[in-house]
Design a protein around this motif. Structure first.
Motif, PDB file in Angstrom:
ATOM      1  N   TYR A  29      13.670 -21.242 -16.287  1.00 21.96           N
ATOM      2  CA  TYR A  29      14.320 -20.407 -15.446  1.00 21.96           C
ATOM      3  C   TYR A  29      15.876 -20.015 -16.829  1.00 21.96           C
ATOM      4  N   CYS A  69      17.613 -14.708  -6.140  1.00 19.73           N
ATOM      5  CA  CYS A  69      16.290 -15.648  -7.295  1.00 19.73           C
ATOM      6  C   CYS A  69      17.159 -17.119  -7.444  1.00 19.73           C
ATOM      7  N   HIS A  74      17.719 -16.977 -17.485  1.00 20.75           N
ATOM      8  CA  HIS A  74      19.145 -15.907 -16.681  1.00 20.75           C
ATOM      9  C   HIS A  74      20.241 -17.207 -17.890  1.00 20.75           C
ATOM     10  N   CYS A  94      17.613  -8.783  -9.850  1.00 17.70           N
ATOM     11  CA  CYS A  94      17.796 -10.393 -10.217  1.00 17.70           C
ATOM     12  C   CYS A  94      17.989  -9.952 -11.364  1.00 17.70           C
ATOM     13  N   CYS A 116      15.771 -12.305 -14.627  1.00 18.19           N
ATOM     14  CA  CYS A 116      14.837 -11.671 -14.705  1.00 18.19           C
ATOM     15  C   CYS A 116      14.116 -10.426 -14.353  1.00 18.19           C
TER      16      CYS A 116
HETATM   17 ZN   LIG Z   1      16.103 -14.147 -12.025  1.00 20.82          ZN
END
Ligand SMILES: [Zn+2]
Length: 154
Positions: free
Chosen positions: A49, A20, A53, A6, A9
């Motif tokens: 999260y 992800c 991102h 990803c 992350c």
């Molecule tokens: Zn991620």
């Protein structure tokens, strides 16, 4: 499907960034139904999260401020719905913000560390560790985040 990283992350997962995101979406549904989480913890899941991102979720100064102060509020000030409401009101009040440069790394733990939780207690413990991991990755922004939180809850 090959196992990719990803871009946000760094999670190793089939489909990379899209994989992800799918894991996150799937977990969010489970979090609300099965884990019976309270508002403050489901909100923290979103904020952590998003901080991990930022290319997708922290494009504007306002979105960065929302997620960064949300995580800071939880990690350093004990969380609590009233502060989240004050932060939201502050953000919606047309405050002028400058977006600081973001860190290159976004934390050692990922959504995968929380998504494997087997029950509510397990989930809350994993969420706390995950939030602290992301928060320390943003250590260069702690002072600005604390200033934003103080302005919002004053
Ligand atoms: Zn991620």
């Amino acid at each position: 499907m090959s196992v990719d990283l990803c871009e946000g992350c760094g999670l190793r997962i089939a489909g990379g960034t899209a994989g992800c995101q799918a894991l996150f979406d799937e977990f969010r549904a489970r979090e609300i139904t099965e884990l019976a989480a309270k508002y403050a913890s489901t909100r923290l899941t979103v904020d952590v999260y998003c901080l991990q991102h930022p290319d997708r979720y922290c494009v504007s100064a306002k979105s960065l401020a929302a997620h960064l102060t949300g995580v800071g509020w939880a990690v350093e000030r004990g969380g609590g719905d009233w502060g989240l409401r004050m932060l939201q009101r502050w953000l919606d009040g047309g405050v002028r913000l400058e977006k600081p440069p973001l860190p290159a790394g976004h934390g050692e733990l990922t959504i995968a560390d929380v998504a494997g939780a087997t029950g509510t207690d397990d989930y809350l413990a994993a969420l706390d560790l995950w939030a602290r991991s992301a928060w320390s990755a943003y250590s260069g922004l702690h002072e600005v985040a604390r200033g934003w939180i103080d302005a919002a809850v004053a």
